[in-house]
Write a protein that holds these residues in place. Structure first.
Motif, PDB file in Angstrom:
ATOM      1  N   GLN A 162     -26.991  71.104  -8.178  1.00  0.00           N
ATOM      2  CA  GLN A 162     -25.988  70.934  -9.237  1.00  0.00           C
ATOM      3  C   GLN A 162     -25.010  72.103  -9.271  1.00  0.00           C
ATOM      4  OE1 GLN A 162     -28.076  70.192 -12.898  1.00  0.00           O
ATOM      5  NE2 GLN A 162     -28.860  68.222 -12.213  1.00  0.00           N
ATOM      6  N   VAL A 163     -25.552  73.321  -9.134  1.00  0.00           N
ATOM      7  CA  VAL A 163     -24.672  74.492  -9.099  1.00  0.00           C
ATOM      8  C   VAL A 163     -23.705  74.372  -7.938  1.00  0.00           C
ATOM      9  CG1 VAL A 163     -24.600  76.943  -8.548  1.00  0.00           C
ATOM     10  CG2 VAL A 163     -26.153  76.129 -10.285  1.00  0.00           C
ATOM     11  N   ALA A 164     -24.243  74.019  -6.763  1.00  0.00           N
ATOM     12  CA  ALA A 164     -23.394  73.919  -5.576  1.00  0.00           C
ATOM     13  C   ALA A 164     -22.283  72.900  -5.802  1.00  0.00           C
ATOM     14  CB  ALA A 164     -24.233  73.537  -4.369  1.00  0.00           C
ATOM     15  N   LEU A 165     -22.629  71.714  -6.325  1.00  0.00           N
ATOM     16  CA  LEU A 165     -21.617  70.681  -6.541  1.00  0.00           C
ATOM     17  C   LEU A 165     -20.598  71.122  -7.580  1.00  0.00           C
ATOM     18  CD1 LEU A 165     -23.842  67.461  -6.544  1.00  0.00           C
ATOM     19  CD2 LEU A 165     -22.396  68.320  -4.717  1.00  0.00           C
ATOM     20  N   SER A 166     -21.084  71.774  -8.641  1.00  0.00           N
ATOM     21  CA  SER A 166     -20.153  72.168  -9.700  1.00  0.00           C
ATOM     22  C   SER A 166     -19.224  73.272  -9.227  1.00  0.00           C
ATOM     23  CB  SER A 166     -20.911  72.617 -10.948  1.00  0.00           C
ATOM     24  OG  SER A 166     -21.452  73.898 -10.738  1.00  0.00           O
ATOM     25  N   LEU A 167     -19.572  73.930  -8.100  1.00  0.00           N
ATOM     26  CA  LEU A 167     -18.657  74.903  -7.519  1.00  0.00           C
ATOM     27  C   LEU A 167     -17.638  74.214  -6.620  1.00  0.00           C
ATOM     28  CD1 LEU A 167     -21.179  77.736  -6.643  1.00  0.00           C
ATOM     29  CD2 LEU A 167     -19.397  77.836  -8.369  1.00  0.00           C
ATOM     30  N   GLY A 168     -17.696  72.882  -6.561  1.00  0.00           N
ATOM     31  CA  GLY A 168     -16.698  72.121  -5.828  1.00  0.00           C
ATOM     32  C   GLY A 168     -17.069  71.828  -4.392  1.00  0.00           C
ATOM     33  N   VAL A 169     -18.343  72.051  -4.038  1.00  0.00           N
ATOM     34  CA  VAL A 169     -18.777  71.824  -2.659  1.00  0.00           C
ATOM     35  C   VAL A 169     -19.210  70.362  -2.501  1.00  0.00           C
ATOM     36  CG1 VAL A 169     -20.786  72.299  -1.223  1.00  0.00           C
ATOM     37  CG2 VAL A 169     -19.430  74.181  -2.138  1.00  0.00           C
ATOM     38  N   PRO A 170     -18.761  69.681  -1.438  1.00  0.00           N
ATOM     39  CA  PRO A 170     -19.150  68.279  -1.272  1.00  0.00           C
ATOM     40  C   PRO A 170     -20.654  68.132  -1.006  1.00  0.00           C
ATOM     41  CG  PRO A 170     -17.924  69.061   0.636  1.00  0.00           C
ATOM     42  CD  PRO A 170     -17.835  70.127  -0.400  1.00  0.00           C
ATOM     43  N   PRO A 171     -21.221  66.944  -1.308  1.00  0.00           N
ATOM     44  CA  PRO A 171     -22.672  66.767  -1.196  1.00  0.00           C
ATOM     45  C   PRO A 171     -23.240  67.128   0.177  1.00  0.00           C
ATOM     46  CG  PRO A 171     -21.705  64.886  -2.286  1.00  0.00           C
ATOM     47  CD  PRO A 171     -20.567  65.754  -1.861  1.00  0.00           C
ATOM     48  N   PRO A 196     -31.710  75.053   3.711  1.00  0.00           N
ATOM     49  CA  PRO A 196     -32.209  76.442   3.813  1.00  0.00           C
ATOM     50  C   PRO A 196     -33.308  76.739   2.805  1.00  0.00           C
ATOM     51  CG  PRO A 196     -29.815  76.422   3.817  1.00  0.00           C
ATOM     52  CD  PRO A 196     -30.246  75.021   3.550  1.00  0.00           C
ATOM     53  N   MET A 198     -29.280  81.486 -11.111  1.00  0.00           N
ATOM     54  CA  MET A 198     -29.243  80.549  -9.991  1.00  0.00           C
ATOM     55  C   MET A 198     -28.418  81.078  -8.819  1.00  0.00           C
ATOM     56  SD  MET A 198     -31.131  78.137 -11.314  1.00  0.00           S
ATOM     57  CE  MET A 198     -31.104  76.826 -10.129  1.00  0.00           C
ATOM     58  N   HIS A 251     -31.059  82.546  -0.478  1.00  0.00           N
ATOM     59  CA  HIS A 251     -30.954  82.709   0.972  1.00  0.00           C
ATOM     60  C   HIS A 251     -29.633  83.322   1.387  1.00  0.00           C
ATOM     61  CE1 HIS A 251     -29.170  78.894  -0.079  1.00  0.00           C
ATOM     62  NE2 HIS A 251     -28.594  78.802   1.097  1.00  0.00           N
ATOM     63  N   GLN A 262     -26.182  73.544   3.322  1.00  0.00           N
ATOM     64  CA  GLN A 262     -26.110  74.978   3.038  1.00  0.00           C
ATOM     65  C   GLN A 262     -26.996  75.413   1.887  1.00  0.00           C
ATOM     66  OE1 GLN A 262     -22.015  76.086   2.713  1.00  0.00           O
ATOM     67  NE2 GLN A 262     -21.631  75.641   4.858  1.00  0.00           N
ATOM     68  N   VAL A 263     -27.452  74.469   1.066  1.00  0.00           N
ATOM     69  CA  VAL A 263     -28.325  74.864  -0.040  1.00  0.00           C
ATOM     70  C   VAL A 263     -29.709  74.236   0.096  1.00  0.00           C
ATOM     71  CG1 VAL A 263     -28.663  74.811  -2.527  1.00  0.00           C
ATOM     72  CG2 VAL A 263     -26.394  75.233  -1.582  1.00  0.00           C
ATOM     73  N   PHE A 313     -28.096  81.810  -5.069  1.00  0.00           N
ATOM     74  CA  PHE A 313     -28.818  81.260  -3.931  1.00  0.00           C
ATOM     75  C   PHE A 313     -29.622  82.354  -3.254  1.00  0.00           C
ATOM     76  CE2 PHE A 313     -24.989  78.453  -4.119  1.00  0.00           C
ATOM     77  CZ  PHE A 313     -25.654  77.369  -4.674  1.00  0.00           C
ATOM     78  N   PHE A 338     -19.473  81.266  -1.417  1.00  0.00           N
ATOM     79  CA  PHE A 338     -19.862  79.863  -1.568  1.00  0.00           C
ATOM     80  C   PHE A 338     -19.011  79.204  -2.646  1.00  0.00           C
ATOM     81  CE2 PHE A 338     -22.326  76.203  -2.707  1.00  0.00           C
ATOM     82  CZ  PHE A 338     -22.937  75.831  -1.529  1.00  0.00           C
ATOM     83  N   ILE A 384     -15.527  71.092 -12.969  1.00  0.00           N
ATOM     84  CA  ILE A 384     -16.224  71.605 -14.143  1.00  0.00           C
ATOM     85  C   ILE A 384     -17.316  72.564 -13.673  1.00  0.00           C
ATOM     86  CG2 ILE A 384     -17.683  71.018 -16.117  1.00  0.00           C
ATOM     87  CD1 ILE A 384     -16.231  68.453 -16.403  1.00  0.00           C
ATOM     88  N   TRP A 439     -30.200  73.753  -8.289  1.00  0.00           N
ATOM     89  CA  TRP A 439     -29.600  74.395  -7.107  1.00  0.00           C
ATOM     90  C   TRP A 439     -28.454  73.558  -6.576  1.00  0.00           C
ATOM     91  CZ3 TRP A 439     -30.404  79.176  -6.825  1.00  0.00           C
ATOM     92  CH2 TRP A 439     -31.662  79.745  -7.017  1.00  0.00           C
ATOM     93  N   PHE A 488     -23.988  64.605 -13.624  1.00  0.00           N
ATOM     94  CA  PHE A 488     -25.332  64.494 -13.077  1.00  0.00           C
ATOM     95  C   PHE A 488     -26.221  63.549 -13.895  1.00  0.00           C
ATOM     96  CE2 PHE A 488     -24.059  68.976 -12.137  1.00  0.00           C
ATOM     97  CZ  PHE A 488     -23.846  68.771 -10.793  1.00  0.00           C
ATOM     98  N   SER A 538     -14.612  79.943  -8.119  1.00  0.00           N
ATOM     99  CA  SER A 538     -14.484  78.549  -7.689  1.00  0.00           C
ATOM    100  C   SER A 538     -13.331  77.858  -8.416  1.00  0.00           C
ATOM    101  CB  SER A 538     -15.787  77.794  -7.934  1.00  0.00           C
ATOM    102  OG  SER A 538     -15.933  77.517  -9.317  1.00  0.00           O
ATOM    103  N   PHE A 555     -26.102  78.315 -16.026  1.00  0.00           N
ATOM    104  CA  PHE A 555     -27.411  77.984 -16.603  1.00  0.00           C
ATOM    105  C   PHE A 555     -28.035  79.217 -17.252  1.00  0.00           C
ATOM    106  CE2 PHE A 555     -27.086  74.768 -13.214  1.00  0.00           C
ATOM    107  CZ  PHE A 555     -27.319  73.626 -13.955  1.00  0.00           C
ATOM    108  N   GLU A 595     -18.657  66.996  -7.698  1.00  0.00           N
ATOM    109  CA  GLU A 595     -17.980  68.057  -6.954  1.00  0.00           C
ATOM    110  C   GLU A 595     -16.467  67.980  -7.050  1.00  0.00           C
ATOM    111  OE1 GLU A 595     -19.669  65.624  -5.649  1.00  0.00           O
ATOM    112  OE2 GLU A 595     -18.612  64.740  -3.940  1.00  0.00           O
ATOM    113  N   ARG A 622     -22.264  69.378   2.248  1.00  0.00           N
ATOM    114  CA  ARG A 622     -22.384  70.830   2.408  1.00  0.00           C
ATOM    115  C   ARG A 622     -23.494  71.370   1.518  1.00  0.00           C
ATOM    116  NH1 ARG A 622     -17.460  74.580   1.451  1.00  0.00           N
ATOM    117  NH2 ARG A 622     -19.059  76.186   1.556  1.00  0.00           N
TER     118      ARG A 622
END
Lengths: 537, 211
Positions: A431-440, A450, B91, B95, A446-447, B93, B104, B83, A429, B55, B153, B87, B79, A442
């Motif tokens: 990892q997906v958020a970070l790989s979308l370019g979101v800083p840790p 929640p 995945m 919520h 946000q992930v 989200f 997002f 890249i 979860w 990671f 993204s 998966f 981040e 956030r």
């Protein structure tokens, strides 16, 4: 800090030399050895009985609706503070209590309450019953939390395919793997039961009381020199608890050896019926006792005129509630503010620790044992030390001090309840958020938060319940000047007005219950439109 | 979508665990090219992905360098590498709504967010799905939303971790065509990890075997 006064060193009270007078005074107390034995045996026996009930139920449990119903009824019991359970039990089993009323005069022929010492009996049986009522739900929930990782269904299915009866299959294939996982909670139960104060004040013997209660009496004695003896007693308490733990550990080793024979004996079915019946019956009894105890509290709190053998009061009234509510406003506010502040601080600390560990891939470390230390070391033993320490640096008893000491107990429970959920959350979860370019940060807000809302709220409810139930830490570090619902209720125990005590005990039980209800309700409301979030938690 | 097409360079990479080399690679992936890495489970595929995406657990030691064009990536946190990841599970989200998931993925300063989201949904035949709860979507629909979230993204390279293995056989071919088509159109260097020959054939790029 408790060691120094035990050997006569406490400059504030003029004790600036080391000597053994406190110990001599302690040994000289009449009934000391009886107090010690009471503490030692009540701790060991209750833990053994509670563990026995839990294990037997788990072995018997097949996931049928009855089993699930019993499980569901047990969980809320954990939230009820010790003191409330103790009062409820006392009202239930006392000579003029509910049980006797229900069978009188029909079965017993009693027109007046019998002259028996049931509550506060010299052998501590009432105290042990009360402890068992609280220990069973704790051990059961700890086991249920640890079980999934062992894949019990697979193990049982395999054993059954080899011809083992289900209960035996569970005992032989699942329990040996489960026990190491719940060992720490079991030790915590032993430590708690050997040194409990609030329950012993309400249900325990009086002449002499348990060691922990004696220590408290000496500590609060107007004659300040008694404090040396109290300190020596606290050290002795530590020894008693350690002795009980050591005894248990030796028992563990013995059983481990002996059980090898039984595990590999090949016997497949003998005793399985007894397990199936006994496991369910015992746990159901415990649950029913606790429920009736609560119902009894509710009944007494609204009882008007109530002649002895009548099963129910002839009139009902809200007088007791109205009489007591104005005077509990301050304790109520104290209870809530201390509980909420402690929970908030603990939640921030625990989440920060877990987030740090998750980000840096840190494994669970040995240092975590330190966190559980306050649960294993008896409260009486180290709280007196804390009081002495606070006094020696001139920190006066106050709210902040009480919050600080509550943290010692709240943090481990919050950590225990949250860490599993935190670790089990799929790392993909974030990892997906970070790989979308979101800083840790956030990704965290946000992930991760929640997704963990439900377990986080439950952990906070646990922590609130733990804080609300604290008697000794509140009493000692608050110096008696920070009254809470719990300290007020226990203080009234000897006063004897049952109806007022019932109101206070109910209030005490109600607060954690509200906390848990909110923890269940909020995620359902917030995620009303998100199907996966409702089932997932 | 911006088209600053750049090549992904994996230079002299070698990953070791407790002194033992798990895998080594020296390879370029051109814009629009899909490099397929095949191997049985335990051959270090997930370690490779973890290294590339940023990671990798500190238990592993990694040598070598990772560049996108002339920008060094292996020293950057996940981040900031640009890249993207797909998966085997979508995945999405749970919520957030479908639109929430797509937003997002959008960069913070993106303009016309609402329009970009609805365009993306239209592109994969899910127009009007904005307010839906992802849990109510079928597997194929979820996979398509996940793909569009990735593309919105604006990644500069993409890693695919057996992205079709959990789909029905019928859906699988359709999703392969969609995913590889979109990635090629965006001109992104892509690394696909799989144990399914059919994936490799559909990807149409070079294949290397691990383990």
């Amino acid at each position: 800090m408790v060691l120094l006064p035990a050997f006569g060193y406490l400059p504030v009270l003029g004790g600036d030399t080391f000597h053994l007078e406190a110990w001599q005074a302690l040994w000289g107390r009449a009934g000391l050895h009886r107090s010690v034995l009471l503490s030692y045996f009540s701790g060991l026996i209750t833990t053994l009985v509670a563990l026995f009930i839990v294990v037997l139920f788990l072995a018997a449990s097949q996931g049928t609706w009855i089993d699930r119903a019993i499980r569901r009824m047990v969980s809320p019991l954990l939230a009820i503070p010790h003191a409330a359970v103790a009062f409820g039990l006392a009202f239930l089993i006392a000579p003029s209590g509910l049980l006797v009323r229900w069978v009188s005069p029909g079965l017993t022929g009693w027109e007046r309450p019998p002259d028996l010492l049931i509550v506060n009996d010299p052998l501590g049986l009432a105290l042990m019953a009360g402890l068992i009522l609280k220990e069973v739900p704790f051990l059961l929930l700890m086991s249920l939390a640890a079980l999934p990782q062992l894949r019990p269904e697979q193990r049982v299915t395999l054993a059954r395919s080899l011809g083992y009866a289900p209960g035996i299959a569970w005992l032989k294939c699942v329990f040996p793997a489960l026990y190491p996982l719940i060992r720490l909670p079991v030790y915590a139960v032993i430590a708690y039961a050997t040194s409990v104060v609030d329950m012993a004040l309400i249900l325990g013997p009086t002449l002499p009381p348990t060691l922990s209660v004696s220590i408290l009496t000496w500590f609060n004695d107007p004659d300040l020199s008694r404090r040396f003896m109290a300190s020596a007693g606290a050290v002795l308490q530590l020894g008693v608890t350690l002795a009980a733990l050591l005894t248990w550990w030796l028992g563990e080793q013995g059983i481990k050896r002996l059980s090898q024979l039984w595990l590999a004996s090949g016997s497949r079915t003998s005793g399985s019926t007894a397990i199936a019946l006994g496991g369910r019956a015992l746990l159901a009894t415990v649950t029913l006792m606790a429920m009736s105890a609560l119902a009894g509290l509710a009944l007494f709190s609204v009882a008007g005129f109530w002649r002895f053998p009548d099963a129910l009061p002839s009139t009902f009234t809200l007088d007791h509630w109205q009489r007591i509510l104005p005077s509990v406003a301050t304790p109520l506010m104290n209870t809530l503010s201390i509980g909420l502040v402690a929970t908030l601080i603990a939640a921030v600390l625990v989440v920060a620790t877990l987030e740090h560990a998750a980000r840096h891939h840190l494994p669970a470390r040995r240092a975590q044992w330190l966190l559980y230390l306050p649960l294993i070391v008896p409260q009486v033993a180290f709280l007196f030390g804390l009081v002495v320490a606070a006094e020696s640096v001139a920190i006066r008893p106050q709210h902040a001090l009480v919050v600080a000491v509550h943290l010692l107990f709240v943090v481990p429970y919050l950590y225990l309840s949250l860490s599993e959920a935190y670790r089990r959350l799929d790392p993909r979860w974030v990892q997906v958020a970070l790989s979308l370019g979101v800083p840790p940060w956030r990704a965290f807000w946000q992930v991760r938060l929640p997704l963990l809302l439900a377990p986080l709220l439950t952990a906070c409810a646990v922590s609130l319940a733990v804080s609300i139930g604290q008697y000794l830490p509140t009493l000692l570090l608050g110096g008696g000047r920070v009254p809470t619902i719990t300290t007020e209720a226990v203080a009234m125990a000897s006063g004897g007005n049952r109806r007022l005590v019932a109101v206070l005990a109910l209030l005490q039980a109600l607060l954690p219950f509200i906390g848990f209800s909110l923890a269940l309700l909020i995620p359902r409301l917030v995620w009303a439109k998100r199907r996966q979030m409702r089932g997932a938690a | 979508m911006t088209h600053n097409l750049q090549t992904l360079h994996i230079k002299q990479m070698s990953i070791t665990l407790a002194g033992e080399t798990l895998l080594a690679m020296h390879r370029d992936i051109a814009p629009g090219e899909v490099l397929t890495v095949m191997g049985p489970s335990g051959s270090g595929k997930s370690t490779l992905l973890a290294y590339l995406a940023g990671f990798l657990s500190p238990a592993f030691q990694a040598q070598g360098e990772l560049y996108l064009g002339d920008k060094r990536l292996d020293t950057l946190p996940a981040e900031r590498r640009g890249i993207g990841l797909l998966f085997q599970d979508p995945m999405l989200f749970p919520h957030l709504s479908v639109a929430g998931n797509l937003r997002f993925g959008l960069p913070h300063r993106a303009k016309n967010k609402r329009q970009q989201v609805s365009q993306a949904l239209e592109q994969v035949g899910l127009a009007g799905f904005e307010t839906r709860d992802p849990a109510t979507l079928s597997g194929g629909q979820q996979a398509r939303v996940a793909l569009m979230r990735l593309l919105l993204s604006q990644p500069r390279a993409v890693l695919l971790d057996e992205p079709f293995s959990k789909l029905d056989t019928a859906l699988r071919q359709e999703m392969r065509t969609l995913v590889f088509g979109q990635l090629r159109e965006a001109g992104l260097p892509t690394l696909l990890v799989t144990h399914d020959e059919a994936d490799a054939n559909a990807a149409g790029g070079p294949i290397i075997a691990l383990g």
